[in-house]
Design a protein around this motif. Structure first.
Motif, PDB file in Angstrom:
ATOM      1  N   THR A   1      40.232  50.860 -61.233  1.00 59.21           N
ATOM      2  CA  THR A   1      38.997  49.127 -61.140  1.00 59.21           C
ATOM      3  C   THR A   1      38.960  48.715 -60.083  1.00 59.21           C
ATOM      4  OG1 THR A   1      39.619  49.264 -63.922  1.00 59.21           O
ATOM      5  CG2 THR A   1      39.087  46.920 -62.848  1.00 59.21           C
ATOM      6  N   MET A   2      37.666  48.826 -59.924  1.00 59.64           N
ATOM      7  CA  MET A   2      37.361  47.537 -58.778  1.00 59.64           C
ATOM      8  C   MET A   2      36.993  46.832 -59.045  1.00 59.64           C
ATOM      9  SD  MET A   2      34.418  47.871 -55.325  1.00 59.64           S
ATOM     10  CE  MET A   2      33.966  47.927 -56.130  1.00 59.64           C
ATOM     11  N   LEU A   3      38.087  45.136 -58.803  1.00 58.04           N
ATOM     12  CA  LEU A   3      38.132  43.525 -59.425  1.00 58.04           C
ATOM     13  C   LEU A   3      37.439  43.213 -58.411  1.00 58.04           C
ATOM     14  CD1 LEU A   3      38.691  41.771 -61.175  1.00 58.04           C
ATOM     15  CD2 LEU A   3      40.835  41.572 -60.216  1.00 58.04           C
ATOM     16  N   GLN A   4      36.874  42.343 -58.427  1.00 62.50           N
ATOM     17  CA  GLN A   4      35.534  42.128 -57.113  1.00 62.50           C
ATOM     18  C   GLN A   4      35.480  40.724 -58.270  1.00 62.50           C
ATOM     19  OE1 GLN A   4      31.862  44.206 -56.600  1.00 62.50           O
ATOM     20  NE2 GLN A   4      31.313  43.567 -58.371  1.00 62.50           N
ATOM     21  N   ARG A   5      35.385  39.605 -56.355  1.00 61.01           N
ATOM     22  CA  ARG A   5      35.714  38.676 -57.105  1.00 61.01           C
ATOM     23  C   ARG A   5      33.815  37.733 -56.990  1.00 61.01           C
ATOM     24  NH1 ARG A   5      38.258  34.145 -53.246  1.00 61.01           N
ATOM     25  NH2 ARG A   5      37.386  35.225 -51.549  1.00 61.01           N
ATOM     26  N   THR A   6      33.533  38.764 -55.699  1.00 58.12           N
ATOM     27  CA  THR A   6      31.862  38.721 -55.115  1.00 58.12           C
ATOM     28  C   THR A   6      31.174  39.897 -55.416  1.00 58.12           C
ATOM     29  OG1 THR A   6      32.190  36.739 -54.628  1.00 58.12           O
ATOM     30  CG2 THR A   6      30.244  37.998 -54.386  1.00 58.12           C
ATOM     31  N   PRO A   7      30.161  41.012 -55.857  1.00 56.59           N
ATOM     32  CA  PRO A   7      29.379  41.674 -55.643  1.00 56.59           C
ATOM     33  C   PRO A   7      29.136  41.823 -53.965  1.00 56.59           C
ATOM     34  CG  PRO A   7      28.843  40.492 -57.570  1.00 56.59           C
ATOM     35  CD  PRO A   7      29.359  39.647 -56.778  1.00 56.59           C
TER      36      PRO A   7
ATOM     37  N   ALA B   1      24.198  44.265 -62.791  1.00 51.83           N
ATOM     38  CA  ALA B   1      25.205  42.765 -61.856  1.00 51.83           C
ATOM     39  C   ALA B   1      26.136  42.759 -61.367  1.00 51.83           C
ATOM     40  CB  ALA B   1      25.543  41.946 -63.103  1.00 51.83           C
ATOM     41  N   PRO B   2      26.800  44.135 -61.093  1.00 53.95           N
ATOM     42  CA  PRO B   2      28.028  44.386 -60.756  1.00 53.95           C
ATOM     43  C   PRO B   2      27.838  44.693 -58.944  1.00 53.95           C
ATOM     44  CG  PRO B   2      28.127  45.520 -62.398  1.00 53.95           C
ATOM     45  CD  PRO B   2      26.802  45.212 -62.420  1.00 53.95           C
ATOM     46  N   PHE B   3      26.623  44.872 -58.792  1.00 49.02           N
ATOM     47  CA  PHE B   3      25.787  44.955 -57.721  1.00 49.02           C
ATOM     48  C   PHE B   3      24.673  44.154 -56.846  1.00 49.02           C
ATOM     49  CE2 PHE B   3      27.431  49.355 -59.049  1.00 49.02           C
ATOM     50  CZ  PHE B   3      28.982  49.426 -58.291  1.00 49.02           C
ATOM     51  N   THR B   4      24.976  42.753 -57.243  1.00 50.40           N
ATOM     52  CA  THR B   4      23.503  42.220 -57.243  1.00 50.40           C
ATOM     53  C   THR B   4      24.735  41.049 -57.331  1.00 50.40           C
ATOM     54  OG1 THR B   4      22.257  42.730 -59.215  1.00 50.40           O
ATOM     55  CG2 THR B   4      21.979  40.744 -57.577  1.00 50.40           C
TER      56      THR B   4
ATOM     57  N   ALA C   1      36.718  56.209 -62.771  1.00 50.30           N
ATOM     58  CA  ALA C   1      36.649  54.154 -62.340  1.00 50.30           C
ATOM     59  C   ALA C   1      35.890  53.968 -62.624  1.00 50.30           C
ATOM     60  CB  ALA C   1      35.791  54.537 -60.420  1.00 50.30           C
ATOM     61  N   ASP C   2      35.715  52.578 -62.881  1.00 50.93           N
ATOM     62  CA  ASP C   2      35.296  50.453 -63.223  1.00 50.93           C
ATOM     63  C   ASP C   2      35.167  49.466 -62.306  1.00 50.93           C
ATOM     64  OD1 ASP C   2      33.904  49.432 -65.052  1.00 50.93           O
ATOM     65  OD2 ASP C   2      35.512  48.912 -66.628  1.00 50.93           O
ATOM     66  N   VAL C   3      34.087  49.098 -62.513  1.00 51.36           N
ATOM     67  CA  VAL C   3      33.824  47.651 -61.268  1.00 51.36           C
ATOM     68  C   VAL C   3      33.938  46.215 -62.268  1.00 51.36           C
ATOM     69  CG1 VAL C   3      32.641  46.039 -60.090  1.00 51.36           C
ATOM     70  CG2 VAL C   3      32.075  48.461 -59.622  1.00 51.36           C
ATOM     71  N   VAL C   4      34.777  45.550 -62.197  1.00 50.84           N
ATOM     72  CA  VAL C   4      34.682  44.210 -62.339  1.00 50.84           C
ATOM     73  C   VAL C   4      34.641  42.987 -62.083  1.00 50.84           C
ATOM     74  CG1 VAL C   4      36.392  43.076 -64.166  1.00 50.84           C
ATOM     75  CG2 VAL C   4      36.033  45.120 -64.518  1.00 50.84           C
TER      76      VAL C   4
END
Length: 502
Positions: free
Chosen positions: A205-211, A281-284, A311-314
């Motif tokens: 899981t890629m945990l991002q605060r900001t895309p 949204a995860p890439f904006t 894999a996932d993006v959160v």
């Protein structure tokens, strides 16, 4: 401390891309000058030797991250770390540069002394021995970040009972087979690690605060591989290099002048891979493309991992690290056996070397860049800080070429000291500019330690390679701002070589 001084015309600090590039340029363009490369590590390669995380690769194409004098011969233009090291090793061996390298030599301090026109350099070997060497010139190819410590965002790992890993210090024994992995971050490192770990891990899981803005492209350059079949290697490389430089320059300027259109183009490429109904949204990001560096996704590898379900993006904020995973502020829980903190680099100036002039500490933040290569009112000191909007090596090449011209001009004039002179009156008239027009966290955090930047050339670190290359190559070295002089009564004869004690 060993007091036996060893004189070199040029001491190159760092055996990465910048240092190797300077050595190769000197071999070709300033062969009458001797040099040494001092490297704190036991191997050459710099970044490419330090980082060992899964999938380590370039985030620039190798036709521009490669040197102007050495064609890139591999089929893939987005290269992995081992291929880049192989390229650097070949350059070093074919040009007989390795004999000039001293590994396990960390530069601690360098003091300029006008009385003998030398930098007096203090080094420490791997065995803890202090050495003292002198050099007429100091060329800093030491990179831009802190090798000793990454950026620490101040996480409290609390009750987390799994393994915590930072990409800068990747452990050789890490087995992530069948494990749940949370990668914190959304920059180039995270975007590389996530698809690379997804083949063995249960879930990444890629945990991002900001895309982050993502740019997808093939790892192989079809035109480059075609041209290599029908043209001489160097010509094919030159054409591909200029094609990529031109496209990159066009893309950057388009992003700055038409950010909405660039955003639409980037989103269109993601939808082509993920499907028309994919939630973008995860890439904006909340900023425009190229306000921060774009993240490269070669061959859609990240999107392929996402589609596979491995894999996932959160997007979210961390509330706490708990037993077995990460709790977000919206109460979502991400299971984790391993947490990878891909939270960014900590910038460093001049390799954290304690620079001084006649014993007085030099604060580079009080000096202006000169042609993105030297510093105002500091003699015989050159540096490489690559482009933020293009490949690092583009600046390394033009700076190396320029300093070779300065060395040759000095020898022709019979002098040994060269200093970009900025008078107090002239400095008072300078309009200062933001040195980095980028919003990236690692850039913003480091502004206080960076040298000054003027609006007008030459007192600036410019971000336009095509313009810089033309200026550096065509404008006279003796431009009225660069002062050429002899160091004093004990100066050596102009035609006398400095002897390197080996």
């Amino acid at each position: 401390m060993t007091n036996t001084a060893t004189d070199f015309d040029v001491m190159i600090v760092g055996a990465g891309i910048s240092g190797i590039g300077m050595a190769a340029h000197m071999k070709e363009k300033a062969p009458g000058h001797d040099f040494v490369i001092v490297e704190r590590r036991e191997n050459l390669g710099g970044t490419w030797d330090l980082f060992r995380y899964p999938g380590i690769r370039s985030d620039s194409d190798m036709h521009t991250l490669g040197f102007d004098f050495e064609p890139w011969k591999h089929e893939k233009s987005i290269a992995d770390g081992p291929a880049i090291l192989e390229y650097l090793d070949r350059i070093v061996d074919e040009r007989d540069i390795r004999k000039h390298m001293r590994f396990g030599h960390k530069v601690l301090a360098a003091d300029w002394r006008e009385s003998d026109g030398r930098w007096h350099v203090t080094l420490e070997t791997g065995e803890g021995e202090k050495k003292h060497l002198t050099a007429n010139w100091l060329y800093l190819g030491s990179g831009y970040y802190d090798y000793d410590e990454p950026y620490d965002p101040g996480f409290d790992f609390g009750e987390f009972d799994g393994r915590i890993v930072h990409p800068q210090f990747w452990p050789e024994d890490l087995d992530y087979t069948g494990k749940n992995v949370v990668v914190i971050g959304s920059g180039a490192t995270a975007v590389t690690i996530v698809p690379s770990m997804s083949d063995k891990a249960a879930k990444v899981t890629m945990l991002q605060r900001t895309p982050t803005w993502m740019f997808s492209r093939p790892a192989k350059d079809a035109l480059a591989n075609f041209l290599r079949k029908i043209l001489p290697e160097k010509l094919a490389y030159r054409i591909t290099r200029w094609k990529n430089i031109t496209l990159q320059d066009f893309g950057f300027k388009r992003a700055r002048t038409q950010p909405e259109k660039m955003a639409a183009t980037l989103h269109k490429r993601i939808r082509k891979s993920m499907g028309e109904d994919y939630d973008l949204a995860p890439f904006t990001p909340p900023y425009n493309p190229w306000d921060q560096r774009l993240c490269l996704v070669p061959d859609d590898d990240l999107f392929t991992a996402l589609k596979s379900g491995k894999a996932d993006v959160v997007t979210g904020h961390i509330k706490a690290f708990e037993k077995g995973g990460v709790r977000l502020t919206d109460d979502r829980f991400l299971p984790a056996d391993i947490v990878v903190t891909a939270t960014g680099l900590k910038l460093a100036v001049a390799g954290k070397i304690q620079l001084a002039r006649e014993g007085q500490a030099i604060d580079l933040a009080q000096h202006y860049y000169y042609k993105g290569c030297m510093f105002s009112n500091l003699p015989n000191l050159a540096v490489v800080f690559g482009y933020l909007n293009a490949s690092w090596t583009l600046r390394a090449d033009i700076n190396s070429d320029y300093i070779c011209r300065v060395l040759n001009e000095s020898r022709a004039k019979g002098v040994d000291v060269v200093e970009p002179v900025l008078t107090a009156e002239a400095e008072a008239r300078i309009e200062e500019d933001d040195i980095f027009d980028f919003s990236s966290g690692y850039i913003q955090r480091a502004k206080s330690i960076m040298p000054k930047n003027a609006v007008a050339y030459p007192w600036r670190l410019n971000q336009e390679y095509v313009v810089d290359r033309k200026r550096m190559k065509e404008e006279p070295v003796d431009d009225g701002l660069l002062e050429f002089r002899r160091h004093g009564a004990n100066a050596r004869a102009a035609d006398q070589q400095l002897e390197a004690a080996e």
